[in-house]
Design an enzyme around this catalytic site. Structure first.
Site, short mmCIF file in Angstrom:
data_model
loop_
_atom_site.label_atom_id
_atom_site.label_comp_id
_atom_site.label_asym_id
_atom_site.label_seq_id
_atom_site.Cartn_x
_atom_site.Cartn_y
_atom_site.Cartn_z
CB SER A 31 -0.87 -0.15 1.22
OG SER A 31 -1.93 -1.32 1.20
CD GLU A 86 0.82 -0.05 12.79
OE1 GLU A 86 0.49 -0.70 14.07
OE2 GLU A 86 0.31 -0.65 11.79
CG PHE A 137 -1.88 3.01 11.51
CD1 PHE A 137 -2.95 3.05 12.44
CD2 PHE A 137 -1.96 2.73 10.29
CE1 PHE A 137 -4.21 2.31 11.95
CE2 PHE A 137 -3.27 1.83 9.91
CZ PHE A 137 -4.21 1.95 10.61
CG HIS A 155 -3.35 5.49 2.63
ND1 HIS A 155 -2.00 5.22 2.22
CD2 HIS A 155 -4.05 4.74 1.82
CE1 HIS A 155 -2.22 4.24 1.39
NE2 HIS A 155 -3.39 3.95 1.11
NE ARG A 173 -6.41 4.04 -1.82
CZ ARG A 173 -7.40 3.55 -2.47
NH1 ARG A 173 -8.47 4.24 -2.89
NH2 ARG A 173 -7.38 2.23 -2.46
#
Lengths: 288, 339
Positions: B48, B69, B94, B120, B178
């Protein structure tokens, strides 16, 4: 004397016990300067940190930045009062510095700061971080093809932190046998017994299930500590090692032992004197 | 003829087809060839966040720590302590919240050479909803001492930011979307200096300051308003949120006396707040408006619909500029003499 030189085992153990007694006296002395300190956990880890620094670790006296030195992370950063005197005694800075403890602009406070304390390999204080940083350090040793180890000392209550359980599988997954973690298992955290607050036993089984080699020993028995450190695998080994050091909170000062009110405390002159007397009386019997 | 981006070998054609994240993945992989000290970390989002490209090329220098994380940033700190330069990538939400304390305490406190690519961000992950939106990170991350905060506007600028960050001392937070956002720049023939804002359009009536995704709408709006309303709209790309370019803001106050900020972030604590701090410090009167997410949790929706909803697209920016220009703003002849 430092490390594995020509002295007999009994001489070695006496030497280490002497260092541990000295360190306990330093903890009491510095707590007076500092106006308070983490006495319980400092006294419980004293034998462990002495065995690690004066026996196991590969260090150069007076050279805190030697590239091939073994690393040490005090993940239970509140044990700084039992850590900074050891760094001074390794020749990394003048012991006189310690007399500033907790004062404005002192390098030393409740938790160690690597930017201010020569020989401190990582700033700590927020619990649970040390093992992850150890994983990163151990990976650098692998990348650089170096044989130095990373020692990381955690508190027992500290392993309640979730981050520890992210780092534990990472160490075994990345085959980091160059990590030696130690848990100062004094059974008490700030609010009381760990097994009543949030149980962490069976520690050994839990860590074995995460892929670690575990030694479960008496953390005040210098002979057991030395024997265990002798059994450490070469740093190239794929399996990380955990030493569960069974200790007593406040060890060496009988009125503090196993009493959580001494987790953090200040001492007046009379109490300091009483504590120092106890430390002399509680010292293990000499072998030589 | 293939144009190069930042001296690297991917082309304008690639940039059209590739997302910002893909471009940065490529750039990082290429820089990695020249710089053996670069290592990369992912928390099961290598695909991603596109940092996996680096991992394919340099598997020995790539560490996937799994969905963990907090551990990832601790591990990055350990790597940085020995002189490696970790590039760490996961979703902005995160980085800034799940592992916020690790970023602060393990990395910023030590001023470690760790570069964070937070993907993102804002509402760019529209349909994923509030759990995966991140409209708080600028507020949180810019309050960490020692941290440098960059919000590039498109893939070209992301590539430049990644390159610039390699030799920038200390931790850097690069916030991208993104990756499917439209391009602002048509080529890489522009200077990118950390901490130095870029004037995208000159203007004297009003200044629009934007960062990240809303910048493209700001540029389009300025062109539209010039043509249709005869308005001269200065557009500033404030790609570095910290250290912020105070000079560019102060000049905008003095030159245009009207400033509007647009950001894909809560209006509390982000670009608008950072600009407001500079204006307040300056002590000169200035019509001012912040546009972003108005202190609410953003709903689910496709990103384009969400940007429209929050007036962060060209249409919304045109409306807001007209609104601000239509308001009475008292001119004061002695204004220059005020302290």
């Amino acid at each position: 004397m430092h490390k594995k030189d020509s002295k007999s085992r009994d001489q070695l153990l006496d030497y280490l016990d002497d260092k541990a007694e000295w360190l306990r006296r330093e903890i009491i002395r510095l707590s007076s300067i500092a106006g308070g300190a983490h006495l319980g956990g400092g006294l419980s880890m004293a034998d462990v940190i002495v065995a690690v620094y004066y026996y196991a670790m590969n260090l150069k006296q007076g050279d805190p930045t030697w590239a091939d030195r073994d690393r040490f992370i005090l993940s239970k950063g509140h044990g700084a009062v039992a850590y900074c005197p050891v760094l001074a005694d390794q020749g990394f800075f003048s012991p006189d510095w310690l007399n500033t403890f907790n004062n404005l602009d002192s390098p030393f406070g409740m938790h160690p700061d690597m930017k201010k304390i020569p020989g401190c390999d990582m700033s700590t204080g927020s619990l649970g971080h040390g093992l992850s940083v150890a994983v990163g350090m151990a990976l650098t040793a692998r990348l650089d093809k170096k044989s130095w180890r990373v020692f990381v000392l955690m508190g027992d209550g500290e392993i309640n932190e979730g981050m520890v359980w992210e780092a534990a599988p990472a160490a075994s997954h990345f085959k980091l046998g160059n990590i030696v973690a130690i848990i100062d298992r004094n059974t008490l955290s700030l609010d009381g017994p760990t097994e009543e607050i949030m149980a962490i036993e069976p520690i050994a089984k839990r860590w074995e299930a995460f892929g670690w080699r575990v030694f479960d020993i008496d953390g005040h028995d210098m002979g057991a500590l030395v024997d265990t450190l002798d059994k450490l695998p070469p740093s190239s080994d794929p399996t990380p090692t955990l030493i569960v050091a069974r200790t007593v909170k406040g060890k060496g000062v009988d009125f503090m032992e196993n009493n959580p009110i001494w987790h953090y405390a200040g001492l007046d002159k009379a109490k300091s004197a009483e504590a120092l007397t106890c430390i002399g009386n509680c010292r293990p019997k000499r072998r030589t | 003829m293939a144009e190069q981006v930042g001296g690297l070998t991917y082309t304008i054609l690639d940039a059209d087809k590739m997302t910002a994240a893909e471009i940065y993945g490529d750039v990082l992989t290429q820089i990695g060839g020249q710089r053996p000290e670069i290592v990369a970390l992912s928390a099961d989002l290598a695909k991603s966040t596109k940092i996996g490209k680096f991992g394919e090329k340099y598997p020995d220098r790539f560490f996937n720590v799994g969905i963990a994380e907090q551990n990832m940033f601790g591990v990055a700190a350990g790597l940085a302590l020995a002189g490696f330069v970790p590039f760490v990538s996961t979703f902005a939400v995160f980085v800034s919240m799940r592992a916020g304390e690790q970023v602060r305490t393990d990395i910023c406190y030590q001023k470690l050479n760790c570069k964070i690519i937070a993907t993102h961000s804002g509402i760019s992950f529209g349909q994923a909803g509030t759990t995966h939106h991140c409209t708080e990170d600028l507020a949180i991350i810019r309050s960490f001492a020692n941290m440098t905060v960059i919000a590039p506007a498109d893939g070209f600028e992301t590539a430049k930011a990644v390159q610039a960050s390699v030799d920038w001392k200390g931790p850097v937070y690069i916030r991208i979307g993104r990756g499917f956002e439209p391009r602002v720049y048509t080529d890489d023939k522009f200077d990118f200096t950390i901490g130095k804002a870029r004037e995208m359009r000159p203007g004297t009536d009003v200044t629009v300051i934007a960062c990240g995704t809303p910048l493209v709408g700001a540029v389009d709006a300025a062109d539209f308003l010039k043509k249709n309303d005869g308005l001269s709209v200065r557009v500033i790309n404030m790609h570095t949120i910290k250290p912020i370019d105070r000079e560019a803001i102060e000049k905008a106050v003095m030159d245009t006396r009207r400033i509007i900020t647009f950001e894909d972030h809560n209006v509390i604590g982000g670009l608008g707040s950072a600009v407001a701090e500079v204006i307040a410090d300056l002590g000169k009167g200035c019509a001012f408006k912040r546009v972003g997410i108005p202190d609410e949790f953003s709903p689910v929706g496709y990103p384009d619909d969400l940007y429209h909803h929050y007036k962060l697209d060209s249409e919304g920016i045109i409306d807001t500029v007209r609104e601000v220009m239509g308001k009475e703003f008292e001119e004061d002849e002695d204004w220059q003499d005020e302290f």
